[in-house]
Design a protein around this motif. Structure first.
Motif, PDB file in Angstrom:
ATOM      1  N   VAL A  80       8.299   5.914 162.666  1.00  0.00           N
ATOM      2  CA  VAL A  80       6.945   5.883 162.148  1.00  0.00           C
ATOM      3  C   VAL A  80       6.822   4.945 160.952  1.00  0.00           C
ATOM      4  CG1 VAL A  80       5.280   7.334 161.007  1.00  0.00           C
ATOM      5  CG2 VAL A  80       6.578   8.230 162.906  1.00  0.00           C
ATOM      6  N   VAL A 138       2.831  11.353 163.257  1.00  0.00           N
ATOM      7  CA  VAL A 138       1.737  10.651 162.592  1.00  0.00           C
ATOM      8  C   VAL A 138       0.600  10.556 163.589  1.00  0.00           C
ATOM      9  CG1 VAL A 138       0.965   8.509 161.560  1.00  0.00           C
ATOM     10  CG2 VAL A 138       3.224   9.344 161.080  1.00  0.00           C
ATOM     11  N   THR A 179       2.181   7.420 178.655  1.00  0.00           N
ATOM     12  CA  THR A 179       3.160   8.064 177.746  1.00  0.00           C
ATOM     13  C   THR A 179       3.421   9.497 178.180  1.00  0.00           C
ATOM     14  OG1 THR A 179       1.467   7.420 176.152  1.00  0.00           O
ATOM     15  CG2 THR A 179       3.666   7.749 175.308  1.00  0.00           C
ATOM     16  N   ILE A 180       2.349  10.176 178.620  1.00  0.00           N
ATOM     17  CA  ILE A 180       2.523  11.601 178.920  1.00  0.00           C
ATOM     18  C   ILE A 180       3.117  11.812 180.309  1.00  0.00           C
ATOM     19  CG2 ILE A 180       1.304  13.787 179.236  1.00  0.00           C
ATOM     20  CD1 ILE A 180      -0.752  12.727 177.170  1.00  0.00           C
ATOM     21  N   LEU A 192       1.448  -3.581 172.850  1.00  0.00           N
ATOM     22  CA  LEU A 192       2.252  -2.373 173.024  1.00  0.00           C
ATOM     23  C   LEU A 192       1.974  -1.745 174.391  1.00  0.00           C
ATOM     24  CD1 LEU A 192       4.138  -0.274 171.721  1.00  0.00           C
ATOM     25  CD2 LEU A 192       2.113   0.905 170.911  1.00  0.00           C
ATOM     26  N   ILE A 209      -2.618   3.989 178.116  1.00  0.00           N
ATOM     27  CA  ILE A 209      -1.545   4.258 177.147  1.00  0.00           C
ATOM     28  C   ILE A 209      -1.220   5.744 177.127  1.00  0.00           C
ATOM     29  CG2 ILE A 209      -0.949   4.270 174.701  1.00  0.00           C
ATOM     30  CD1 ILE A 209      -2.480   1.705 174.386  1.00  0.00           C
ATOM     31  N   MET A 210      -2.269   6.573 177.031  1.00  0.00           N
ATOM     32  CA  MET A 210      -2.022   8.019 176.931  1.00  0.00           C
ATOM     33  C   MET A 210      -1.384   8.556 178.208  1.00  0.00           C
ATOM     34  SD  MET A 210      -5.359   9.528 175.016  1.00  0.00           S
ATOM     35  CE  MET A 210      -4.709  11.145 174.678  1.00  0.00           C
ATOM     36  N   LEU A 266       9.913   0.391 166.933  1.00  0.00           N
ATOM     37  CA  LEU A 266       8.476   0.314 167.218  1.00  0.00           C
ATOM     38  C   LEU A 266       7.866  -0.615 166.186  1.00  0.00           C
ATOM     39  CD1 LEU A 266       5.941   1.010 168.696  1.00  0.00           C
ATOM     40  CD2 LEU A 266       5.761   3.100 167.416  1.00  0.00           C
ATOM     41  N   ALA A 284      -3.246  14.903 173.648  1.00  0.00           N
ATOM     42  CA  ALA A 284      -2.366  13.779 173.325  1.00  0.00           C
ATOM     43  C   ALA A 284      -0.957  14.195 172.916  1.00  0.00           C
ATOM     44  CB  ALA A 284      -2.993  12.928 172.213  1.00  0.00           C
ATOM     45  N   ASN A 299      -7.758   0.940 178.349  1.00  0.00           N
ATOM     46  CA  ASN A 299      -6.475   0.734 177.678  1.00  0.00           C
ATOM     47  C   ASN A 299      -5.962   2.028 177.065  1.00  0.00           C
ATOM     48  OD1 ASN A 299      -5.782  -1.843 178.150  1.00  0.00           O
ATOM     49  ND2 ASN A 299      -6.447  -2.666 176.187  1.00  0.00           N
ATOM     50  N   GLY A 300      -6.861   2.696 176.360  1.00  0.00           N
ATOM     51  CA  GLY A 300      -6.479   3.941 175.697  1.00  0.00           C
ATOM     52  C   GLY A 300      -5.986   4.965 176.705  1.00  0.00           C
ATOM     53  N   LEU A 301      -6.728   5.092 177.806  1.00  0.00           N
ATOM     54  CA  LEU A 301      -6.342   6.061 178.832  1.00  0.00           C
ATOM     55  C   LEU A 301      -4.993   5.696 179.433  1.00  0.00           C
ATOM     56  CD1 LEU A 301      -9.607   6.837 180.808  1.00  0.00           C
ATOM     57  CD2 LEU A 301      -8.192   8.425 179.512  1.00  0.00           C
ATOM     58  N   HIS A 310      11.146   9.915 171.476  1.00  0.00           N
ATOM     59  CA  HIS A 310      11.002   8.978 170.397  1.00  0.00           C
ATOM     60  C   HIS A 310       9.692   8.189 170.499  1.00  0.00           C
ATOM     61  CE1 HIS A 310      13.556   7.213 167.457  1.00  0.00           C
ATOM     62  NE2 HIS A 310      13.380   5.997 167.892  1.00  0.00           N
ATOM     63  N   LEU A 311       8.933   8.122 169.448  1.00  0.00           N
ATOM     64  CA  LEU A 311       7.751   7.251 169.363  1.00  0.00           C
ATOM     65  C   LEU A 311       6.581   7.678 170.239  1.00  0.00           C
ATOM     66  CD1 LEU A 311       9.414   3.714 169.610  1.00  0.00           C
ATOM     67  CD2 LEU A 311       9.052   5.077 167.573  1.00  0.00           C
ATOM     68  N   ALA A 312       6.822   8.560 171.217  1.00  0.00           N
ATOM     69  CA  ALA A 312       5.757   8.853 172.176  1.00  0.00           C
ATOM     70  C   ALA A 312       4.482   9.395 171.512  1.00  0.00           C
ATOM     71  CB  ALA A 312       6.268   9.814 173.238  1.00  0.00           C
ATOM     72  N   ILE A 320      -2.356   6.456 169.418  1.00  0.00           N
ATOM     73  CA  ILE A 320      -2.998   5.139 169.391  1.00  0.00           C
ATOM     74  C   ILE A 320      -3.963   5.028 170.570  1.00  0.00           C
ATOM     75  CG2 ILE A 320      -2.623   2.662 169.692  1.00  0.00           C
ATOM     76  CD1 ILE A 320      -0.043   2.924 168.118  1.00  0.00           C
ATOM     77  N   GLY A 321      -3.513   5.487 171.738  1.00  0.00           N
ATOM     78  CA  GLY A 321      -4.382   5.487 172.911  1.00  0.00           C
ATOM     79  C   GLY A 321      -5.636   6.309 172.674  1.00  0.00           C
ATOM     80  N   LEU A 370      -2.294   8.977 164.519  1.00  0.00           N
ATOM     81  CA  LEU A 370      -3.062   7.779 164.186  1.00  0.00           C
ATOM     82  C   LEU A 370      -4.524   7.902 164.588  1.00  0.00           C
ATOM     83  CD1 LEU A 370      -0.586   4.864 164.846  1.00  0.00           C
ATOM     84  CD2 LEU A 370      -1.478   5.645 162.682  1.00  0.00           C
ATOM     85  N   MET A 412       3.169   8.963 168.621  1.00  0.00           N
ATOM     86  CA  MET A 412       2.431   7.945 167.894  1.00  0.00           C
ATOM     87  C   MET A 412       1.706   7.028 168.875  1.00  0.00           C
ATOM     88  SD  MET A 412       3.967   5.921 164.793  1.00  0.00           S
ATOM     89  CE  MET A 412       3.062   4.706 163.907  1.00  0.00           C
ATOM     90  N   ILE A 413       2.408   6.624 169.938  1.00  0.00           N
ATOM     91  CA  ILE A 413       1.799   5.739 170.931  1.00  0.00           C
ATOM     92  C   ILE A 413       0.629   6.447 171.604  1.00  0.00           C
ATOM     93  CG2 ILE A 413       2.217   4.534 173.097  1.00  0.00           C
ATOM     94  CD1 ILE A 413       5.091   4.092 172.145  1.00  0.00           C
ATOM     95  N   SER A 414       0.830   7.724 171.923  1.00  0.00           N
ATOM     96  CA  SER A 414      -0.226   8.489 172.563  1.00  0.00           C
ATOM     97  C   SER A 414      -1.458   8.574 171.659  1.00  0.00           C
ATOM     98  CB  SER A 414       0.325   9.872 172.892  1.00  0.00           C
ATOM     99  OG  SER A 414      -0.641  10.676 173.456  1.00  0.00           O
ATOM    100  N   LEU A 458       3.229  16.393 175.556  1.00  0.00           N
ATOM    101  CA  LEU A 458       4.535  15.786 175.322  1.00  0.00           C
ATOM    102  C   LEU A 458       5.561  16.862 174.978  1.00  0.00           C
ATOM    103  CD1 LEU A 458       3.408  12.762 173.149  1.00  0.00           C
ATOM    104  CD2 LEU A 458       4.328  12.639 175.448  1.00  0.00           C
TER     105      LEU A 458
END
Lengths: 351, 310, 262
Positions: free
Chosen positions: B88, A35, B280-281, B233, B276-277, B34, A83, B272-274, A149-151, A157-158, A37, A153-155, A87
């Motif tokens: 999701v 998804v 995660t990566i 989050l 988070i990204m 989530l 984004a 914040n966005g950066l 898992h979930l990564a 969002i960022g 976002l 979607m979270i990415s 991954l």
């Protein structure tokens, strides 16, 4: 009830624009099971790209719409590469892209003199592009693994946060408007108590045209077959020699372009552009793709008209402030009763 | 009070609140859920407490109890409904819940007036929200009186998270995150444990919301929108989702970073966005990832020993 | 031998009674019936796609049956969720190993032990004696179980870091921690080398001697024939033979459908 025909018409053209947005949304889900976002942010940027074309570059609307679509399409591709793709498989190119992206952001947000700003932005863009090309060419990723898992979607969002803030910085938080003389405003009288304005008619006609083009693209072309193939099984497609990464990029381009088109059209119709305009359509769009069945393009198109109608009717007959509550009510209801969507479990392959 | 404290007391208060919020989402994330509902539960806590302390003489320390209970009472049926959704779908449904809370706060008065005879009744006060009167801060035992409840609450919540993680409950929640089906066939009532994590998480978020009311002073729906859910989050994602210490570090970094790097102030959302990204990566386990630190330590120590023999 | 035992022990532990599972129009298995008597080991064999794993999934409650009934000691298991079936004493392993990779080895086993714990959440939060004692005891018992499998040295490691064969053994240990009456093993020797398979076989014989009832799916015919008291053969979702290993080995239809291929 005398205004019912008018409300139905409003529901149809708004539903059509929502369908454009949702079809791109669900297309990416069908192919990648992700998804995205940030789709609402792409939508918003589509609207603003057209706005810049019209107000700053003095382009006519007929050129601005395709430019906005192409711009939003490329934004979709960049989004995937920054984004989501890292991954799935992280390459040296991804790292270079990220470096370029950070330079670009510093350029756009930092407190620079105009000249320095231009240089920083330009060099950031060059590095970003070089990384992108390298990323497309690289065959040996630094890291390849099952996407956690979930990564994604979270990415995404960022990414939304970044894209919305960039628009805030560029265009301000206030509402921007297209020039008033851009489009004739005299409405067509359809029946005795229902009218449609030229711009609303344009939204309807363009949306339907794009929906038909997307349908043909998915059903009739080599690219569409590849997209359906990957949606069905990425591994099999890879074994059959399909360039999966490239097809995914194409999917993101189409998805972004559709979101961009929806952004321009809704932006024009309400003549209201603001950086946060993506949030609202994001939530409506999520409802649409879930009601339509995640991954089903046809389902999304049908559900968009349903949701569009609910939004318009709840504003007309109940209270505008409860509009989103109704949309969410529908969303949660469908999630609970039929999580696979009201229009079946079909994926892109059966679009 | 030392200078550092008096200058930064607001930031410190917010760090404490956000740590508790980070721990609240840690509970659900460590179960593999989530859920983006925590901003909504925070709003429930803040509104309940604000209404109680503006209308009665009940002190904050007592008003937090009904706030947490109400959130738990809302979370229980909500959890029963949405927790069978996965990934999701759960995220989207809980996002929808957050929006519904916001819409309810915005339009609550319309509903209240509909039931009441007084057609000008103001309870939630729509977009303007509830304003608490200003109370001059007092210093108690070297800290402002607004900080003490936050500190105590955080200590309690941290203790709970720590105990939970090291108990069989924590093990069970972790097993559900790692393989729900396997856990289910080992006799774990997956739905019940998910519900437990969800309700606890809601109550903790509501408690943080309740205690944040006097610090924020204005309780309005804008404070609890999607971006707050994402802030929360981000604490857990940056800090790490597998250890209770993760969200604590994440909340501290993300809350104090804009203050330390003051040029970032206008660009908080981009930062914040950066974060988070990038986390995660590139930092999939977060800053507090025992596995990462262990291998890093092994790497460094390994180098050292080989260096000493050479 | 199997027939003799059934005369002595008239009540079966597990009754598979006319079960059918269809996915849409695809039949996974159809009208399959057989019984397993307490203390015996039943081998379930058949070519790939015969519906063996699906049947195991149905027994452990992961998928609902389309028709028929499964009973444990006479009580129906139909409609029960997996955790309740586990609580009645049915535990299992998976064909594609499903350990909890981020937990330590002993913690994995403790998840299986979990049902023995009675301490409530509040007791846990306040660290009351019962919850602490239970925790110590469960750790001790689980370490003991690991020792039985010769894995005591590995107990502190992360389960995901174990070798393939050790992960399989861990999965069995975890299933045993549930103190099951019926153990379902889905290809426990898959991917193991000869030595590991032999060790596993010895362990299974030991388990068998503790009077545990076992239903085992295995492709290694040698293991199946040596360990089973009773063998059920599925082919394309239909039971084509049942009986002692010897009788099944000589069954014409089995040879045609299955052994003939090898």
């Amino acid at each position: 009830m005398t205004q019912l025909p008018q409300q139905l018409i409003n529901g149809v053209w708004q539903g059509a624009a929502l369908a454009l947005f949702a079809m791109g949304y669900t297309l990416v889900f069908g192919v990648l099971n992700v998804v995205n976002l940030a789709h609402g942010a792409t939508f918003m940027w589509g609207a603003f790209i057209a706005f810049v074309c019209v107000t700053k570059l003095n382009l006519s609307l007929w050129y601005s719409i395709p430019v906005a679509m192409i711009g939003a399409g490329f934004m979709g591709v960049l989004l995937d590469r920054l984004a989501f793709k890292p991954l799935r498989s992280l390459t040296a190119g991804s790292l270079v892209m990220w470096a370029g992206f950070l330079v670009l952001l510093t350029g756009m947000l930092g407190d620079w003199s105009p000249g320095t700003r231009r240089v920083v932005i330009l060099s950031g863009s060059v590095v970003l592009l070089a990384g992108l090309i390298q990323d497309f060419r690289s065959v040996r990723p630094l890291r390849q693994r099952e996407v956690p898992h979930l990564a994604p979607m979270i990415s995404s969002i960022g990414a939304t946060f970044i894209l919305v803030s960039l628009a805030m910085g560029e265009f301000g938080a206030q509402v921007s408007r297209f020039p008033m003389n851009l489009f004739p405003i005299k409405p067509y009288q359809l029946t005795s108590n229902a009218v449609i304005s030229p711009i609303q008619a344009l939204v309807l006609v363009l949306s339907l045209t794009l929906m038909i083009i997307l349908h043909l693209l998915i059903k009739r072309t080599q690219m569409g077959r590849a997209i359906r193939g990957i949606a069905w099984s990425e591994r099999t497609s890879r074994l059959l020699g399909i360039n999966v990464d490239f097809v995914i990029a194409q999917t993101f381009f189409i998805s972004g372009a559709l979101a961009g088109a929806a952004g321009v059209l809704l932006g024009l119709a309400f003549n209201r552009l603001e950086p946060t305009m993506g949030h609202e359509v994001e939530l409506a769009g999520l409802t649409v793709i879930i009601v339509g069945g995640m991954g089903s393009i046809g389902g999304a198109a049908l559900a968009a008209f349903l949701v569009g109608m609910i939004r318009v009717l709840s504003v007309a007959y109940i209270d505008s402030s409860f509009r989103d509550a109704f949309v969410f009510g529908l969303l949660i209801l469908v999630l609970l009763i039929r999580p696979s969507g009201m229009f079946g479990r079909s994926k892109v392959s059966r679009a | 009070m030392p200078d550092f404290l008096s200058h930064n007391i607001t930031v410190i208060n917010f760090i404490l609140i956000n740590m508790a919020l980070g721990l609240s989402i840690y509970l659900t994330l460590s179960t593999g859920l989530l859920s983006l509902a925590n901003a909504g539960f925070m709003a429930i806590g803040a509104y309940t407490t604000a209404l109680i302390i503006t209308r009665t003489d009940i002190p904050l320390g007592v008003a937090i109890v009904p706030a947490m209970l109400l959130a738990a009472l809302v979370a229980l049926p909500l959890g029963m409904l949405v927790l069978r959704l996965r990934d999701v779908y759960l995220a989207i449904a809980t996002l929808g819940f957050g929006e519904i809370v916001r819409i309810a706060a915005l339009n609550g008065d319309k509903v209240v007036r509909w039931f009441s005879d007084n057609k000008d009744l103001i309870v939630f006060n729509g977009a303007e929200g509830i304003t608490l009167s200003y109370v001059t801060p007092k210093i108690v035992l070297g800290l402002p009186d607004s900080t003490w409840p936050l500190l105590i609450y955080l200590l309690v919540v941290t203790y709970l998270a720590f105990t939970l993680q090291n108990s069989r409950y924590g093990r069970v929640l972790a097993s559900i995150r790692q393989d729900e089906t396997a856990a289910h066939t080992l006799g774990i009532d997956v739905v019940r444990y998910k519900l437990l994590a969800f309700v606890l998480s809601a109550a903790i978020a509501a408690g943080a919301g309740a205690l944040s009311a006097p610090v924020m002073r204005v309780i309005d729906p804008r404070n609890y929108v999607f971006s707050k859910a994402v802030d929360i989050l981000a604490y857990a994602v940056l800090g790490g989702m597998t250890h209770w210490f993760g969200p604590i570090v994440g909340a501290t970094v993300l809350t104090s970073l804009p203050e330390i790097l003051s040029f970032l102030k206008d660009q908080r959302d981009v930062a914040n966005g950066l974060i988070i990204m990038i986390s995660t990566i590139y930092l999939p386990g977060g800053l507090v990832d025992p596995k990462m630190w262990r291998s890093l330590a092994k790497f460094v120590l390994g180098r050292n020993t080989s260096g000493s023999t050479a | 031998m199997y027939r003799d035992m059934s005369l002595i022990e008239p009540k079966p532990l597990l009754e598979i009674d006319g079960v059918t599972k269809k996915f849409g129009g695809v039949v996974a298995f159809e009208d399959v019936s057989f019984n397993i008597y307490p203390g015996l080991t039943c081998g379930l064999i058949g070519p790939n796609g015969a519906g063996k794993t699906t049947l195991l999934n149905a027994i452990s409650g992961l998928i609902p049956l389309s028709m028929g009934e499964i009973r444990l000691s006479g009580d129906t298991l139909s409609g029960l969720p997996p955790h309740k079936i586990a609580a009645r004493g049915v535990s299992r392993t998976f064909q594609n190993i499903r350990i909890f990779p981020e937990l330590s080895v002993v913690e994995n086993v403790m998840i299986g032990w979990h049902l023995n714990n009675k301490g409530t959440l509040l007791e846990t939060f306040f660290r009351l004696p019962r919850s602490r004692m239970e925790d110590r005891e469960s750790r001790k018992s689980c370490l003991g179980l690991l020792a039985d499998l010769g894995m005591e040295d590995l107990s502190g490691l992360q389960a995901g870091a174990l070798s393939y064969g050790d992960q399989r053994r861990l999965e069995i240990a975890r299933a045993l921690a549930l103190k099951p009456r019926l153990l379902l093993l889905d290809e426990p020797a898959a991917g193991m080398n000869r030595r590991e398979t032999d060790e596993l076989f010895e362990f299974l014989v030991m388990l068998k001697n503790t009077a545990l009832t076992i239903l085992i799916i295995e492709h290694d015919m040698d293991v199946i024939m040596r360990i089973s008291d009773q063998v059920v053969v599925l082919n394309f979702g239909v039971k084509i033979a049942e009986g002692s290993p010897d009788s099944v080995r000589n069954d014409r239809r089995v040879i045609e459908a299955y052994l003939g291929e090898e």
